[in-house]
Design an enzyme around this catalytic site. Structure first.
Site, short mmCIF file in Angstrom:
data_model
loop_
_atom_site.label_atom_id
_atom_site.label_comp_id
_atom_site.label_asym_id
_atom_site.label_seq_id
_atom_site.Cartn_x
_atom_site.Cartn_y
_atom_site.Cartn_z
N GLU A 132 -4.10 -1.53 7.75
CA GLU A 132 -4.54 -1.78 9.14
C GLU A 132 -5.84 -1.03 9.44
OE1 GLU A 132 -0.65 -0.58 10.57
OE2 GLU A 132 -0.43 -2.52 11.57
N ALA A 145 0.95 5.21 7.55
CA ALA A 145 1.24 6.34 8.43
C ALA A 145 2.22 7.26 7.74
CB ALA A 145 1.80 5.83 9.76
N GLU A 197 5.92 -2.39 5.87
CA GLU A 197 6.74 -1.74 6.90
C GLU A 197 8.14 -2.30 6.96
OE1 GLU A 197 3.59 -2.71 7.28
OE2 GLU A 197 2.47 -1.28 8.49
N GLY A 235 -0.29 1.29 7.64
CA GLY A 235 -1.39 1.75 8.47
C GLY A 235 -2.70 1.88 7.71
N1 DAK Z 1 3.87 8.83 4.18
C1 DAK Z 1 4.16 10.04 3.68
N2 DAK Z 1 4.14 10.35 2.37
C2 DAK Z 1 3.79 9.37 1.50
C3 DAK Z 1 3.46 8.07 1.94
C4 DAK Z 1 3.49 7.81 3.36
N3 DAK Z 1 3.16 6.62 3.89
N4 DAK Z 1 3.18 7.33 0.84
C5 DAK Z 1 3.31 8.13 -0.21
N5 DAK Z 1 3.69 9.37 0.17
C6 DAK Z 1 3.94 10.53 -0.67
C7 DAK Z 1 5.23 10.38 -1.46
O1 DAK Z 1 6.35 10.73 -0.68
C8 DAK Z 1 5.00 11.33 -2.60
O2 DAK Z 1 5.23 12.64 -2.15
P1 DAK Z 1 6.02 13.73 -3.08
O3 DAK Z 1 7.34 13.11 -3.41
O4 DAK Z 1 5.14 13.89 -4.30
O5 DAK Z 1 6.10 14.95 -2.24
C9 DAK Z 1 3.50 11.18 -2.87
O6 DAK Z 1 2.95 10.63 -1.68
C10 DAK Z 1 3.21 10.26 -4.02
O7 DAK Z 1 3.89 9.04 -3.77
P2 DAK Z 1 4.80 8.33 -4.89
O8 DAK Z 1 5.45 9.33 -5.78
O9 DAK Z 1 5.69 7.37 -4.18
O10 DAK Z 1 3.68 7.55 -5.74
P3 DAK Z 1 3.84 6.19 -6.52
O11 DAK Z 1 2.59 6.01 -7.28
O12 DAK Z 1 5.13 6.14 -7.28
O13 DAK Z 1 3.95 5.05 -5.40
C11 DAK Z 1 3.28 3.96 -3.34
C12 DAK Z 1 2.84 4.81 -4.56
C13 DAK Z 1 2.06 3.87 -2.39
C14 DAK Z 1 3.65 2.54 -3.79
C15 DAK Z 1 4.51 4.62 -2.65
O14 DAK Z 1 4.19 5.99 -2.40
C16 DAK Z 1 4.88 3.96 -1.36
O15 DAK Z 1 5.52 2.91 -1.34
N6 DAK Z 1 4.51 4.62 -0.25
C17 DAK Z 1 4.90 4.17 1.11
C18 DAK Z 1 4.07 2.98 1.54
C19 DAK Z 1 4.50 2.49 2.90
O16 DAK Z 1 5.65 2.11 3.12
N7 DAK Z 1 3.56 2.47 3.82
C20 DAK Z 1 3.83 2.02 5.21
C21 DAK Z 1 4.23 3.21 6.06
S1 DAK Z 1 4.59 2.70 7.74
C22 DAK Z 1 0.85 2.75 14.63
C23 DAK Z 1 -0.09 3.01 13.67
C24 DAK Z 1 0.23 2.90 12.32
C25 DAK Z 1 1.52 2.61 11.93
C26 DAK Z 1 2.46 2.35 12.91
C27 DAK Z 1 2.13 2.43 14.25
N8 DAK Z 1 0.51 2.80 16.00
C28 DAK Z 1 -0.91 2.99 16.41
C29 DAK Z 1 1.47 2.61 17.01
C30 DAK Z 1 1.78 2.55 10.51
C31 DAK Z 1 2.99 2.55 9.91
C32 DAK Z 1 3.05 2.65 8.45
O17 DAK Z 1 2.06 2.72 7.76
#
Ligand code: DAK
Length: 259
Positions: A113, A66, A133, A110
Site C-alpha cells: 500500500e 504494518a 492481510e 501496508g
Molecule cells: N510485522 C512484524 N514483524 C514482521 C513482519 C510484520 N509485518 N513481517 C516479518 N516480520 C518479522 C518476522 O516476525 C521475523 O522476526 P523474528 O522471528 O526474526 O524475530 C522477521 O521479520 C523475518 O521474517 P521471517 O522469518 O518470516 O522471514 P521469511 O523470509 O521466512 O518470510 C515474509 C518473509 C515477508 C514472507 C514473512 O515474514 C511474512 O509473511 N510476513 C508478514 C507479511 C504480512 O502478513 N504483511 C501484512 C501485515 S498487515 C492501516 C495501515 C496499514 C495497515 C493497516 C491499516 N491504516 C492506515 C489504518 C497494514 C496492515 C498490514 O500490513
C-alpha cells in the site's frame, strides 16, 4: 531529527532518498517508523533544493507490512476509537513533489500500500507484491482495496486480496502495478536516473502534472479534463514555458528556473 527507523540522504544535491531501516523486522511499518517517514518526506517537500524523492527499503524487503506484533492485541474499540494509525499513514498523500518507490524484495500489506501511494514504482527483479492481510483475519487498511484494482484491474486485485497470492516483478509490470523492472543491482541507479530527469524539468510543470494525474483518480472524465485544462493554461503564465519552447525552437537545452 535523529532517525531510528529510516535513513535519509540527498543525492546530487537535489534528490531526497529515504531508506526504510528496520532490517530485523523486514521493515515492518511501526508507528515510530511512519512518524519518522512523515517528518522526512515533509522536510524534503519543503526544501527548495529538492526536486524529487525516492523511497526504498532493503534488498530483502521494501516493507513486509504494518507491524503485526504491535497490532496483535488491539481490539475493535482500540482501533476504531483511536482511528488506528490513519494519522501518520496519510502524510505521504500530502507530498507535492514526486515520490518514486524503488522496490526490491517483499512489498506486502501496508508495504504494498505504501509503494502504491508513491507516484510510481520501479521494481527490482526480485520484488514481490501482495496483500496477505486475509491470512491475519483482517483486510487491507491503507488503501489496498482501492489502489490495487485501479492499478491491476478487479480480477487480479481480487485474486491477490482473497487468496493472498503474491505477484512477482514481471507480472507486476505486465499488470501495470510497476512502471519498470530492472536487475536488483541496478535498482537505485534506475530510480536515481528517473529522479534526476524529473529534477531537470520545470518544477511547476512537474507539480501540476502530478496534481492533474492524481485528480483523475478522484473525479469523472469531464471534470478531470477541465482541471487539466486550467492547469495547462496556467503553465503559460510561467517563465519556464517561455524557456522550454524557446529552447526547442532554437535547438538548445532548456534551463528551467522553476518560475
Ligand atoms: N510485522 C512484524 N514483524 C514482521 C513482519 C510484520 N509485518 N513481517 C516479518 N516480520 C518479522 C518476522 O516476525 C521475523 O522476526 P523474528 O522471528 O526474526 O524475530 C522477521 O521479520 C523475518 O521474517 P521471517 O522469518 O518470516 O522471514 P521469511 O523470509 O521466512 O518470510 C515474509 C518473509 C515477508 C514472507 C514473512 O515474514 C511474512 O509473511 N510476513 C508478514 C507479511 C504480512 O502478513 N504483511 C501484512 C501485515 S498487515 C492501516 C495501515 C496499514 C495497515 C493497516 C491499516 N491504516 C492506515 C489504518 C497494514 C496492515 C498490514 O500490513
Amino acid at each position: 531529527m535523529a532517525y531510528q527507523n529510516i535513513e535519509v540522504r540527498t543525492e546530487a544535491g537535489k534528490v531526497g532518498v529515504v531508506t526504510l531501516n528496520r532490517p530485523k523486522q523486514l521493515n515492518a511499518l511501526s508507528n515510530d517508523l511512519m512518524d519518522e517517514l512523515g517528518v522526512a518526506l515533509k522536510a524534503f517537500d519543503a526544501d527548495d533544493a529538492i526536486g524529487c524523492i525516492i523511497l526504498t527499503g532493503s534488498e530483502k524487503a521494501f516493507a513486509a507490512g504494518a507491524d503485526i506484533g504491535a497490532m496483535a492485541s488491539y481490539s475493535f474499540a482500540d482501533v476504531y476509537k483511536g482511528d488506528y494509525i490513519t494519522r501518520n499513514w496519510e502524510t505521504i498523500r500530502s507530498i507535492r513533489k514526486p515520490v518514486i518507490a524503488a522496490v526490491s524484495g517483499f512489498a506486502l500489506g501496508g508495504g504494498c500500500e505504501l509503494a502504491m501511494t508513491c507516484d510510481f514504482i520501479i521494481a527490482a527483479d526480485n520484488a514481490r507484491f501482495g496483500q496477505p492481510e486475509i491470512k491475519l483475519g483482517i483486510i487491507p487498511g491503507a488503501g489496498g482495496t482501492q489502489r490495487l484494482p485501479r492499478a491491476v484491474g478487479k480480477s487480479k486485485a481480487m485474486d491477490m486480496t482473497l487468496t493472498a497470492r503474491m505477484m512477482d516483478a514481471a507480472e507486476a509490470e505486465r499488470a501495470g502495478l510497476v512502471s519498470r523492472v530492472v536487475a536488483l543491482d541496478k535498482l537505485m541507479d534506475e530510480a536515481l536516473g528517473a529522479a534526476l530527469t524529473i529534477c531537470d524539468y520545470s518544477r511547476i510543470s512537474v507539480l501540476a502534472a502530478k496534481e492533474s494525474i492524481n485528480r483523475s483518480f478522484e473525479t469523472g472524465l469531464s471534470d478531470g479534463v477541465m482541471f487539466e485544462r486550467r492547469l495547462f493554461h496556467a503553465t503559460f503564465a510561467t517563465e519556464d514555458q517561455k524557456e522550454g519552447m524557446d529552447a526547442f525552437v532554437n535547438k538548445r537545452k532548456p534551463q528551467f528556473r522553476h518560475r
